[in-house]
Design an enzyme around this catalytic site. Structure first.
Site, PDB file in Angstrom:
ATOM      1  N   ASP A 110     -24.496  68.113  14.631  1.00 32.78           N
ATOM      2  CA  ASP A 110     -25.935  67.819  14.674  1.00 32.78           C
ATOM      3  C   ASP A 110     -26.713  68.942  15.340  1.00 32.78           C
ATOM      4  OD1 ASP A 110     -24.581  67.062  17.086  1.00 32.78           O
ATOM      5  OD2 ASP A 110     -26.444  66.142  17.758  1.00 32.78           O
ATOM      6  N   GLU A 111     -27.978  68.978  15.020  1.00 29.15           N
ATOM      7  CA  GLU A 111     -29.005  69.764  15.719  1.00 29.15           C
ATOM      8  C   GLU A 111     -28.651  71.243  15.860  1.00 29.15           C
ATOM      9  OE1 GLU A 111     -31.268  66.457  18.424  1.00 29.15           O
ATOM     10  OE2 GLU A 111     -29.524  67.388  19.328  1.00 29.15           O
TER      11      GLU A 111
END
Length: 671
Positions: free
Chosen positions: A326-327
């Protein structure tokens, strides 16, 4: 209110033999069954009671796993502690001879702590004996938790009500993610939360072990990872095995997350050669999304990852392994000339494709280890094979898209308990709502969901109060029938389960008073308690909008003793509703009583703040509560004061918290 609750409980159960007659029997049934959480799939109520005497003992038969004997022994001790009967059976043991049996447990076979195992149980309470049967010991352990929740008392002593329960989970994946990387969580904290999970029939702990702020797992092949990336706060491999075994004894799977390629600063402190850009790197002390990222073009990265995953696969027997994903905003990839050249040479169009390239390499490693990849929904890319699981956190759309495209998925969007939203917000989020656009085959790919306890703004003192009791509401959503959606009734039962969870060592209630004593600088915390019970912490990450918080910031202030469902604010709203609906003098008096407490509290709080400087930032909040209460009392007395300035001020956040009684007072003004 009583009549409404009677109707609800009768609607939720079947009457055995149709033999409940008269108001008294209905009230007895309500008393006995209104505490159940999660609500079982089928409850049949009869007349009569199984009386718990001092001779009560437990017998186990069939072919269970040995863990059932430990679970039955813990059940016996919890029952003894609640009743004070000094039950003579110390431990439930295999093949023991008993003079008297109160509970017979029969299990057909040992259960495997794996996804999809049979967790069904059948509980029969008769006047002379209690019988619990299940295909596996995992189901039997769930039945023991239900039986404890049925414990009731009257003038004659303790009893279980005559009944029959048939129960099984709606979803096979009912999880809690604990982030031990941002703030380290000691072993005893993990264990007591595993006990809490078992009490509400959750069966998966997702253990988040690496972040920019810490690498928390001992890696023997590359010790610099944990030695330099953890501030000395990490789990040894023996400690991780201890947690896996402790969880398995409670029927709970544990699977790890090693978040890559982003959120990777702690990896790079000891091994800067793994980074996309040259170091050196330091453990991150702030919160947010940071640029340091593993370099997907270096073979050395995959060598280290394979070594790490191999060591962890030997510790975590679960078939699933979370790689995060993620991210990753890709800023360091964009700045690295050699990465850009690599992408051009291989025809990789953008960072999404580059991360898919990276994830496919990880998938090859995990497949060699007989593990199934789980990743946050960013890994859902067109080129990824469908033998991975998508963990949806940004929105339901990714979960639905994953199911349609052939991927298994679990839901966490809507279950982010670190956002400090009330339990009602989470309770009504359903992985498979009635209007979801999925056919039967696609629905089967939605395995369930996980509550997520990200740890930016929690410490070992506060984390229990952020997990419980709200996670019990999520547990019910993942276990019980989809039709169970009464928010008011959920809150009533949640208040009960919150107290029962304390016996497992959870600190969600008792630590609050401890922290308030510290804030107040003494034992007299009443003025602080009055204020704290009507405020809630800022929600949806607004607490750190000014970036003032870091790893070692004090999490000991008013927003840390405030909880997501402010007790008195919720009570006030209910009283106002009753008063506006009935106009009865008793309802009016109850509302006025609360308003008078708030109106007079400010003087006491101001004296407290004089000797406790840490509380002075909350003085404007206390003043706003006083003025709001004065306004409400004036409205109830038939006056029409100028309300706008008071309401506007009362809605302003102060000291990282917000008053939760403004809407209730405004409703009084509109009457």
């Amino acid at each position: 209110m009583k009549a409404k609750r009677i109707f609800q409980i009768v609607a939720a159960v079947t009457i055995m033999g149709g033999n409940i007659t008269g108001t008294a029997s209905v009230l007895e049934s309500e008393e006995a069954f209104s505490r159940l959480l999660p609500i079982p799939q089928k409850v049949m109520v009869g007349e009569g009671r199984f009386r718990i005497e001092k001779s009560f003992a437990v017998k186990v038969s069939g072919q269970p796993d040995d863990r059932l004997y430990g679970a039955a022994s813990r059940f016996l001790r919890r029952l003894d502690q609640r009743t004070g009967l000094f039950l003579p059976q110390d431990y439930v043991e295999k093949g023991e001879t008993l003079e008297s049996v109160g509970l017979e447990i029969s299990v057909k076979r040992p259960g495997e702590v794996k996804l999809g195992e049979d967790e069904t149980y059948f509980l029969s309470v008769e006047a002379g004996i209690v019988r619990l049967s299940a295909e596996t010991d995992l189901g039997a352990m769930h039945g023991l938790e239900t039986l404890l929740q049925l414990l009731s008392a009257d003038e004659q002593g303790y009893y279980f009500p005559v009944s029959r329960i048939e129960d099984s989970p709606r979803f096979p994946w009912r999880g809690l993610m604990i982030d031990s990387a941002r703030h380290f969580m000691p072993l005893d904290l993990i264990k007591r939360n595993l006990d809490g999970m078992a009490a509400v029939k959750m069966n998966v702990m997702h253990w988040h072990l690496t972040e920019d702020q810490g690498f928390r797992a001992e890696i023997k092949s590359f010790p610099k990872l944990h030695e330099m990336g953890s501030d000395g706060m990490y789990y040894t491999q023996d400690e991780m095995r201890e947690i896996v075994a402790y969880a398995a004894d409670r029927g709970i799977r544990v699977y790890p997350e090693f978040d890559v390629p982003g959120h990777a600063t702690a990896w790079l402190v000891g091994h800067p050669e793994l980074a996309s850009l040259p170091g050196p790197y330091e453990i991150e002390r702030g919160w947010g999304i940071f640029d340091p990222t593993l370099d997907p073009t270096k073979e050395r990265v995959y060598e280290v990852l394979e070594a790490v995953f191999t060591e962890m696969a030997a510790i975590f027997p679960d078939e699933y392994f979370h790689i995060g994903g993620d991210e990753n905003e890709g800023h360091h990839w964009d700045q690295a000339e050699h990465i850009q050249a690599f992408m051009k040479e291989r025809g990789i169009a953008d960072n999404h494709e580059l991360q898919s390239f990276f994830n496919k390499r990880l998938l090859t490693i995990l497949e060699k280890l007989d593990k199934k990849m789980v990743g946050w929904d960013e890994i859902l890319q067109p080129t990824m094979p469908t033998n991975i699981m998508i963990h949806s956190w940004r929105g339901r759309d990714s979960m639905e898209a994953a199911a349609k495209q052939g991927y298994a998925s679990i839901l966490s969007n809507g279950y982010y308990i670190d956002l400090m939203q009330p339990a009602s917000e989470h309770y009504l989020v359903d992985p498979l709502p009635s209007d979801i656009d999925l056919d039967e085959e696609e629905r089967a790919r939605v395995y369930g969901g996980e509550a997520t306890m990200w740890s930016e703004h929690v410490t070992l003192e506060t984390v229990d109060s952020r997990i419980w009791p709200r996670t019990a509401a999520i547990a019910e959503r993942l276990w019980s029938d989809a039709s169970i959606r009464d928010v008011e009734d959920m809150y009533r039962r949640l208040d009960t389960i919150a107290l029962q969870l304390e016996e497992l060592g959870l600190t969600h209630i008792k630590n609050r008073d401890m922290m308030m004593r510290r804030l107040a600088g003494g034992y007299d915390i009443e003025a602080l308690r009055v204020l704290a019970d009507v405020v809630e912490p800022l929600k949806i990450y607004r607490r750190n909008a000014d970036l003032s918080y870091r790893s070692f910031s004090p999490y000991t202030l008013l927003p840390d003793v405030a909880v997501a469902d402010a007790k008195d604010a919720r009570r006030f709203r209910a009283l106002v509703d009753a008063y506006l609906e009935t106009g009865h003098a008793a309802d009016k008096a109850a509302v006025e009583s609360m308003l008078n407490v708030w109106r007079t509290n400010h003087a006491s709080f101001a004296r407290l703040a004089d000797r406790s400087p840490a509380l002075r930032e909350a003085l404007p909040l206390s003043e706003a509560l006083r003025d709001l209460a004065t306004l409400g009392l004036a409205a109830m007395g038939g006056e029409s004061p100028d309300a706008a300035p008071v309401l506007e001020r009362a809605r302003e956040p102060v000291a990282k918290v917000e008053l939760q009684v403004v809407d209730g007072v405004e409703r009084l003004l509109e009457k």
